[in-house]
Design a protein around this motif. Structure first.
Motif, PDB file in Angstrom:
ATOM      1  N   SER A  42       0.807  -1.220   0.000  1.00 23.96           N
ATOM      2  CA  SER A  42       0.000   0.000   0.000  1.00 23.96           C
ATOM      3  C   SER A  42       0.843   1.275   0.000  1.00 23.96           C
ATOM      4  N   ALA A  43       2.140   1.157   0.281  1.00 26.32           N
ATOM      5  CA  ALA A  43       2.998   2.337   0.361  1.00 26.32           C
ATOM      6  C   ALA A  43       3.731   2.570  -0.955  1.00 26.32           C
ATOM      7  N   SER A  83       9.503   3.428  -3.950  1.00 26.86           N
ATOM      8  CA  SER A  83      10.695   4.269  -3.870  1.00 26.86           C
ATOM      9  C   SER A  83      11.219   4.216  -2.435  1.00 26.86           C
ATOM     10  N   LYS A  84      12.514   4.440  -2.291  1.00 25.94           N
ATOM     11  CA  LYS A  84      13.116   4.453  -0.957  1.00 25.94           C
ATOM     12  C   LYS A  84      13.926   5.726  -0.785  1.00 25.94           C
ATOM     13  N   ALA A  97      17.521  -0.220  -6.435  1.00 27.97           N
ATOM     14  CA  ALA A  97      16.988   0.699  -7.441  1.00 27.97           C
ATOM     15  C   ALA A  97      16.003   1.680  -6.800  1.00 27.97           C
ATOM     16  N   ASP A  98      15.769   2.782  -7.465  1.00 26.90           N
ATOM     17  CA  ASP A  98      14.791   3.794  -7.056  1.00 26.90           C
ATOM     18  C   ASP A  98      14.989   4.202  -5.596  1.00 26.90           C
ATOM     19  N   ASP A 120       0.549   6.320   0.317  1.00 24.15           N
ATOM     20  CA  ASP A 120       1.138   6.578   1.624  1.00 24.15           C
ATOM     21  C   ASP A 120       2.629   6.299   1.652  1.00 24.15           C
ATOM     22  N   LEU A 121       3.275   6.884   2.653  1.00 16.78           N
ATOM     23  CA  LEU A 121       4.689   6.683   2.918  1.00 16.78           C
ATOM     24  C   LEU A 121       4.806   5.939   4.244  1.00 16.78           C
TER      25      LEU A 121
END
Length: 195
Positions: A42-43, A83-84, A97-98, A120-121
């Motif tokens: 979900s994030a 993404s991170k 990646a990303d 969400d994050l």
């Protein structure tokens, strides 16, 4: 606006790792693992401290993990899709990646991420989460409370500050884990006295 969600495992006495720094407090069963995967899926962005990032990066850098089962493959795919952002003064580059490496936590930049994100994050790592709590950025706190007391170690929630929370949801698992979802309570502004 997207939510910033702090997700962590804690022992019954409130620690994310014991006094030796071990955070593998017990084996997670399939039912709990599926719940983790749903949260990860979900994030759209994960915010990590360096240690938490290095612990999670194996879901992209170690193909053997995904090959263990359909459940681990599903988790690896969900984790890799997001993404991170890694906050570290010592990490020179990311192994996944990303992924962006930031030297310091910037509350204004996180606020902007929340305002522009499509999903969400999540934030992981107690030290990083403490900074986000202090900046008033955490919209939800999800704790997986493990049926073990470790007697000391690194606290899972901020110390040195008060945070009032409202229980939003709870779920009990067969293995004794309890998933608790809290929302920080809105603090009422102090009443102004008439002059």
């Amino acid at each position: 606006m997207a939510k910033l969600i702090y997700v962590t495992n804690v022992s019954l006495d409130g620690y994310i790792e014991d006094e030796r720094g071990d955070f593998n407090l017990f084996p997670v069963d399939d039912e709990v693992f599926v719940c983790y995967t749903d949260i990860v899926r979900s994030a759209g962005t994960f915010l990590y401290g360096r240690r938490q990032y290095e612990a999670m990066a194996v879901w992209e850098t170690n193909d053997a993990l995904a090959a263990q089962s359909d459940l681990t493959a599903d988790f690896a795919n969900a984790w890799q899709a997001a993404s991170k952002v890694v906050y570290s003064g010592s990490l020179s580059s990311a192994s996944t990646a990303d992924t962006t490496v930031e030297r310091r936590f910037d509350p204004g930049a996180v606020k902007e991420m929340k305002a522009t994100a499509n999903s969400d994050l999540t934030i992981g790592g107690a030290n990083l989460a403490t900074q986000a709590f202090k900046a008033g950025l955490v919209d939800e706190c999800q704790l997986f409370v493990l049926p073990v007391a470790v007697g000391g170690g690194k606290p899972g929630l901020p110390t040195g500050m008060r945070t009032d929370l409202d229980l939003v949801d709870e779920r009990r698992f067969r293995n004794g884990v309890v998933h608790l979802r809290y929302r920080p309570r809105e603090q009422e502004a102090p009443a102004r006295s008439a002059q």
